[in-house]
Design an enzyme around this catalytic site. Structure first.
Site, PDB file in Angstrom:
ATOM      1  N   GLU A 285      25.542  69.427  20.899  1.00  0.00           N
ATOM      2  CA  GLU A 285      25.865  69.927  19.549  1.00  0.00           C
ATOM      3  C   GLU A 285      26.089  71.434  19.584  1.00  0.00           C
ATOM      4  OE1 GLU A 285      27.245  68.016  17.039  1.00  0.00           O
ATOM      5  OE2 GLU A 285      25.468  66.804  17.429  1.00  0.00           O
TER       6      GLU A 285
ATOM      7  N   ASP B 203      30.754  72.386  21.621  1.00  0.00           N
ATOM      8  CA  ASP B 203      32.227  72.384  21.624  1.00  0.00           C
ATOM      9  C   ASP B 203      32.801  73.733  21.198  1.00  0.00           C
ATOM     10  OD1 ASP B 203      31.600  72.000  18.894  1.00  0.00           O
ATOM     11  OD2 ASP B 203      33.364  70.757  18.547  1.00  0.00           O
TER      12      ASP B 203
ATOM     13  N   GLY C  13      31.463  63.718   4.015  1.00  0.00           N
ATOM     14  CA  GLY C  13      30.443  64.755   3.940  1.00  0.00           C
ATOM     15  C   GLY C  13      29.117  64.356   4.570  1.00  0.00           C
ATOM     16  N   ALA C  14      29.113  63.300   5.391  1.00  0.00           N
ATOM     17  CA  ALA C  14      27.873  62.835   6.028  1.00  0.00           C
ATOM     18  C   ALA C  14      27.803  63.276   7.486  1.00  0.00           C
ATOM     19  CB  ALA C  14      27.781  61.314   5.931  1.00  0.00           C
ATOM     20  N   GLY C  15      28.718  64.166   7.875  1.00  0.00           N
ATOM     21  CA  GLY C  15      28.752  64.615   9.264  1.00  0.00           C
ATOM     22  C   GLY C  15      29.361  63.581  10.191  1.00  0.00           C
ATOM     23  N   LEU C  16      30.134  62.656   9.634  1.00  0.00           N
ATOM     24  CA  LEU C  16      30.716  61.576  10.434  1.00  0.00           C
ATOM     25  C   LEU C  16      32.234  61.723  10.576  1.00  0.00           C
ATOM     26  CD1 LEU C  16      28.503  58.704   8.980  1.00  0.00           C
ATOM     27  CD2 LEU C  16      28.127  60.035  11.073  1.00  0.00           C
TER      28      LEU C  16
ATOM     29  N   SER D 182      34.898  62.288   8.414  1.00  0.00           N
ATOM     30  CA  SER D 182      35.944  61.670   7.587  1.00  0.00           C
ATOM     31  C   SER D 182      37.177  62.552   7.565  1.00  0.00           C
ATOM     32  CB  SER D 182      35.430  61.438   6.164  1.00  0.00           C
ATOM     33  OG  SER D 182      35.210  62.660   5.481  1.00  0.00           O
TER      34      SER D 182
ATOM     35  N   ASP E  79      35.616  66.521  16.919  1.00  0.00           N
ATOM     36  CA  ASP E  79      35.832  65.476  15.921  1.00  0.00           C
ATOM     37  C   ASP E  79      37.191  64.800  16.085  1.00  0.00           C
ATOM     38  OD1 ASP E  79      33.508  66.665  15.139  1.00  0.00           O
ATOM     39  OD2 ASP E  79      34.236  67.343  13.183  1.00  0.00           O
TER      40      ASP E  79
ATOM     41  N   TYR F  75      27.233  78.094  10.015  1.00  0.00           N
ATOM     42  CA  TYR F  75      28.086  77.651  11.119  1.00  0.00           C
ATOM     43  C   TYR F  75      28.813  78.858  11.730  1.00  0.00           C
ATOM     44  CZ  TYR F  75      31.535  74.854  13.658  1.00  0.00           C
ATOM     45  OH  TYR F  75      32.314  74.298  14.639  1.00  0.00           O
TER      46      TYR F  75
HETATM   47  P1  ADP Z   1      33.064  65.113   7.050  1.00  0.00           P
HETATM   48  O1  ADP Z   1      34.276  65.330   7.890  1.00  0.00           O
HETATM   49  O2  ADP Z   1      31.798  65.350   7.800  1.00  0.00           O
HETATM   50  O3  ADP Z   1      33.051  63.796   6.338  1.00  0.00           O
HETATM   51  P2  ADP Z   1      34.183  67.319   5.626  1.00  0.00           P
HETATM   52  O4  ADP Z   1      33.661  68.218   4.559  1.00  0.00           O
HETATM   53  O5  ADP Z   1      34.663  67.929   6.871  1.00  0.00           O
HETATM   54  O6  ADP Z   1      33.061  66.232   5.903  1.00  0.00           O
HETATM   55  O7  ADP Z   1      35.389  66.478   5.048  1.00  0.00           O
HETATM   56  C1  ADP Z   1      35.265  65.786   3.827  1.00  0.00           C
HETATM   57  C2  ADP Z   1      36.529  66.003   3.014  1.00  0.00           C
HETATM   58  O8  ADP Z   1      37.627  65.264   3.594  1.00  0.00           O
HETATM   59  C3  ADP Z   1      36.419  65.464   1.600  1.00  0.00           C
HETATM   60  O9  ADP Z   1      35.845  66.416   0.740  1.00  0.00           O
HETATM   61  C4  ADP Z   1      37.881  65.209   1.262  1.00  0.00           C
HETATM   62  O10 ADP Z   1      38.541  66.403   0.903  1.00  0.00           O
HETATM   63  C5  ADP Z   1      38.450  64.754   2.583  1.00  0.00           C
HETATM   64  N1  ADP Z   1      38.420  63.287   2.675  1.00  0.00           N
HETATM   65  C6  ADP Z   1      37.715  62.524   3.524  1.00  0.00           C
HETATM   66  N2  ADP Z   1      37.939  61.200   3.324  1.00  0.00           N
HETATM   67  C7  ADP Z   1      38.814  61.127   2.303  1.00  0.00           C
HETATM   68  C8  ADP Z   1      39.458  60.052   1.598  1.00  0.00           C
HETATM   69  N3  ADP Z   1      39.218  58.775   1.920  1.00  0.00           N
HETATM   70  N4  ADP Z   1      40.313  60.375   0.610  1.00  0.00           N
HETATM   71  C9  ADP Z   1      40.562  61.655   0.282  1.00  0.00           C
HETATM   72  N5  ADP Z   1      39.987  62.685   0.892  1.00  0.00           N
HETATM   73  C10 ADP Z   1      39.127  62.453   1.883  1.00  0.00           C
HETATM   74 MG    MG Z   2      34.784  67.137   8.823  1.00  0.00          MG
END
Ligand code: ADP
Ligand code: MG
Length: 380
Positions: free
Chosen positions: A30, A33, A119-122, A124, A169, A221
């Site tokens: 962690e 990277d 927003g769960a650190g996974l 998205s 990621d 960060y």
């Molecule tokens: P993580 O990558 O850890 O989930 P981030 O803050 O880096 O958290 O990214 C989350 C953001 O990505 C959300 O606030 C949104 O803007 C965007 N996002 C993720 N998934 C979706 C989705 N299914 N539809 C629209 N926006 C999304």
């Molecule tokens: Mg992210």
């Protein structure tokens, strides 16, 4: 397929194709990277799925099934970094990064839906970037490799959205393989797929999403990155990756600043923990990875100081209930932890974590199994 049907309803035509890119969870390594070091993520079964068609008129239309917002329309010729188009900045940033790199996207219609918790650190966000990059690469025939697409996704997030993340990621989302961890050298993006057959060993890897995200994460960060860079400068190396753990006592003695010293100690020891983890997995000794996870957590908590009470509670409750090991994963200050458990102890450990949260008066965390899944791919 639902995403293709919804595309048809939104845009009045069939999509040219449908792609998927997964979220990821990092087993160990962690903040390495951002120091050119090693990481060991796996892709989750949770994916962002996108139905996409090309356009020739310079228009980018994006829609997410998950936001409640309507279709966002953007002119790709006037895309400007950090102009804030909400969630649409992620796919728009990928179009911008492709065009900046000389790959002439002339427009697209995109509809996506994701099962990656946000927003769960996974990651998205990386799933959105990678699915967009892969779809456009396939449709436009740019012939870019998966690591190249990952780099473009990262550039979109860093330069266009304005989030200073490392490359793990996007690489995990683009390059992971089912049943494997991705041993990634972030200096040159070389990878090796390390078999991680938990079932065969009677083990489970759990993800515990604390459902909290502390606001201080963003500034912290950048501060950790800057501290690591200061450490590298003081030691006369380009990045902390170049410091081997056997040099650590000597190196720490040369650093005057206590904060920098503890950041350096984390990065150097965590790089070494990745190597030790891979060696144990190659030797088939999966259970022995557990203590390395817990050791890694202590390092993130005490040396890098990026944990938080909720993550510490998961680790304490899980290991107290017999888990083989546990650590926070991702940037910290909330988000998720990973827990390695005997399959037979899964319920006991999950129950102990839930009880600990209830006793502390906190919202129940969300727990699911991390099944090492495939990286980004075309579905239709
Ligand atoms: P993580 O990558 O850890 O989930 P981030 O803050 O880096 O958290 O990214 C989350 C953001 O990505 C959300 O606030 C949104 O803007 C965007 N996002 C993720 N998934 C979706 C989705 N299914 N539809 C629209 N926006 C999304
Ligand atoms: Mg992210």
């Amino acid at each position: 397929m639902r995403v293709a049907e919804d595309f048809r309803k939104l845009y009045g035509a069939e999509p040219e194709g449908v792609w998927a890119a997964p979220g990821r969870v990092n087993l160990i390594g962690e903040y390495t990277d951002v120091n050119d070091g090693f990481v060991l993520p796996l892709a989750l079964p949770h994916t962002a799925v996108a139905a996409v068609s090309r356009r020739t008129d310079g228009l980018l239309r994006v829609h997410s099934a998950d936001t409640g917002e309507g279709v966002v329309r953007l002119d790709i010729r006037t895309l400007e970094p950090r102009t804030g188009t909400g969630w649409a900045a992620y796919p728009a940033g990928v179009v911008w990064a492709l065009r900046e790199a000389g790959h002439p996207v002339t427009g697209a219609d995109v509809h996506l839906a994701s099962t990656v918790p946000t927003g769960a650190g996974l990651s998205s966000s990386a799933a959105l970037e990678v699915v967009t990059a892969l779809a456009l690469n396939d449709l436009y025939g740019f012939g870019l490799t998966a690591p190249r697409l990952a780099l473009l996704g990262r550039r979109a997030e860093n330069a266009f959205v304005g989030v200073p993340c490392g490359v793990m990621d996007q690489m995990a989302s683009a390059c992971c393989a089912e049943g494997h961890l991705l041993h990634l050298d972030t200096r040159d993006l070389t990878t090796r797929h390390v078999p991680f057959d938990l079932d065969a060993h009677g083990l489970r890897l759990l993800v515990v999403d604390t459902r909290v995200r502390h606001a201080l994460g963003d500034g912290a960060y950048a501060e950790r990155r800057a501290g690591c860079e200061a450490g590298a400068r003081a030691l006369g190396v380009r990045t902390l990756r170049e410091v081997d753990h056997v040099q650590l006592p000597d190196v720490l003695g040369r650093l005057g600043d206590e904060t920098v010293r503890s950041y350096v100690r984390h990065v150097v020891t965590d790089n070494h923990r990745v190597r030790r983890t891979v060696a144990l997995l190659d030797a088939g000794d999966v259970r022995a990875v557990g203590p390395l996870l817990t050791e890694g957590h202590a390092s993130l908590r005490d040396d890098l100081r990026v944990s938080c009470p909720e993550l510490d509670l998961v680790v304490a409750a899980a290991t107290g209930a017999g888990a083989l090991g546990a650590r926070m994963t991702g940037g910290g200050f909330g988000g998720s932890a990973v827990v390695l458990v005997e399959a037979a102890d899964e319920d006991t450990v999950t129950g102990a974590v839930a009880e600990a949260f209830a006793a502390a008066g906190r919202t129940a965390p969300r727990v699911f199994r991390a099944v090492p899944s495939a990286g980004a791919r075309r579905l239709v």
